[in-house]
Design an enzyme around this catalytic site. Sequence first.
Site, PDB file in Angstrom:
ATOM      1  N   ALA A 209      36.545  43.186  48.116  1.00 51.17           N
ATOM      2  CA  ALA A 209      37.847  43.284  47.452  1.00 51.17           C
ATOM      3  C   ALA A 209      38.088  44.644  46.817  1.00 51.17           C
ATOM      4  O   ALA A 209      39.219  44.946  46.429  1.00 51.17           O
ATOM      5  CB  ALA A 209      37.962  42.199  46.376  1.00 51.17           C
ATOM      6  N   LYS A 242      43.719  46.224  45.503  1.00 47.91           N
ATOM      7  CA  LYS A 242      43.226  47.217  44.560  1.00 47.91           C
ATOM      8  C   LYS A 242      43.280  48.622  45.125  1.00 47.91           C
ATOM      9  O   LYS A 242      43.839  49.532  44.516  1.00 47.91           O
ATOM     10  CB  LYS A 242      41.785  46.879  44.135  1.00 47.91           C
TER      11      LYS A 242
END
Length: 392
Positions: A209, A242
């Site tokens: 992630a 992100k």
Amino acid sequence: MLETLNPQPQDKILQLIAMYRDDPRTTKIDLGVGVYKDATGLTPVMRAVKAAEKQLWEVEKTKTYTGLAGEPAYNAALVSMILGEGFADRAASVATPGGTGAIRQALELIRMANPKARVWMSAPTWPNHPSIVKYLGMTGVEYSYFDVATSGIDFAGLMADLEGVAAGDAVLLHGCCHNPTGANLDGAQWDQVIALLQRKGGVPFVDLAYQGFGDGLEEDAVATRKVAAAFPEVLIAASCSKNFGIYRERTGILVALTSPDRKAVVQGNLNFLNRQNYSFPPDHGARLVTMILEDAALTAEWKQELEEVRQNMLGLRKTLADELRRATNSDRFDFVAHHRGMFSRLGLTEAQVNRLREEHGIYMVGDSRINIAGLNAKTVPVLAAAIAAVIG
């Protein structure tokens, strides 16, 4: 019918957001929500993303559906960014609504392929992992990971626990920037985990992630690429939230590595799962990512800004560790400088976390996980002084 529903437990992060929002203190600090913030407290739109959006507005001619798997160019660009070259003939993939969507689709795929498979997860892990596993009626198993006493990795416990993996079990691994602890395996430890899982017949399931938030875009992919090269089957759930700063666009991908002769069958099953859950994946964020990665100038701009984000978080880590050493007159929190990514778990008790919120207006998750990116030069000494006060 609906009268039979029972209340669901409130999400701790969402509860924290509400508490922070309702706090009238102007000095309050939000370290709970996992989004990057600049020195002004804003989660900015990246320059490369703005430029790509402007281009897209000018050239986009239709809003018709994309394919079930998403646009091939997006999938190819993400597979290349994550794995480098040499995996295209093994990589089945589908675009997903964010990293959470990729995790959900991966677990659905595991359940379809092997209903008896257990899912091994680090203790602790991102709360959505065990929540989705439980909701799907799958069996989740914890393996040791974080040593609270040292704020490092309990590697002996990890290896001992993973000896219990059975052939066909899925083992969820954080590719980099472990959430919620910030403590990561080193290269030699990754090699040992890989060797153990090869021996046991476990199937690696990598959650990636935060690529680019730890040691660099390429460096953060090293462990995932090691795993991909070592196993015939690997699942990788990745997010662009992100590293491209497109949180609300819900842009992710699930990659399933298999043998070239099984790729078409696996791809068909991934397409089937997308159809059952949401049909066609969202495309706006995926299109922006594709445009950035296919344009040399936009890629350079994006990489520069991503590196600025990473260096800012590293600087905040070092400054916080130094301030905590000064404020507490101890090296108890030096680990903060060595952890990577957005998060670190400080090792405070829930009572101390509550005092930070009630007495100092500092909001963090109950297990003392903080979002490093929620800090800035002004709030770091405030946090350090408050921590010193509640542990003193």
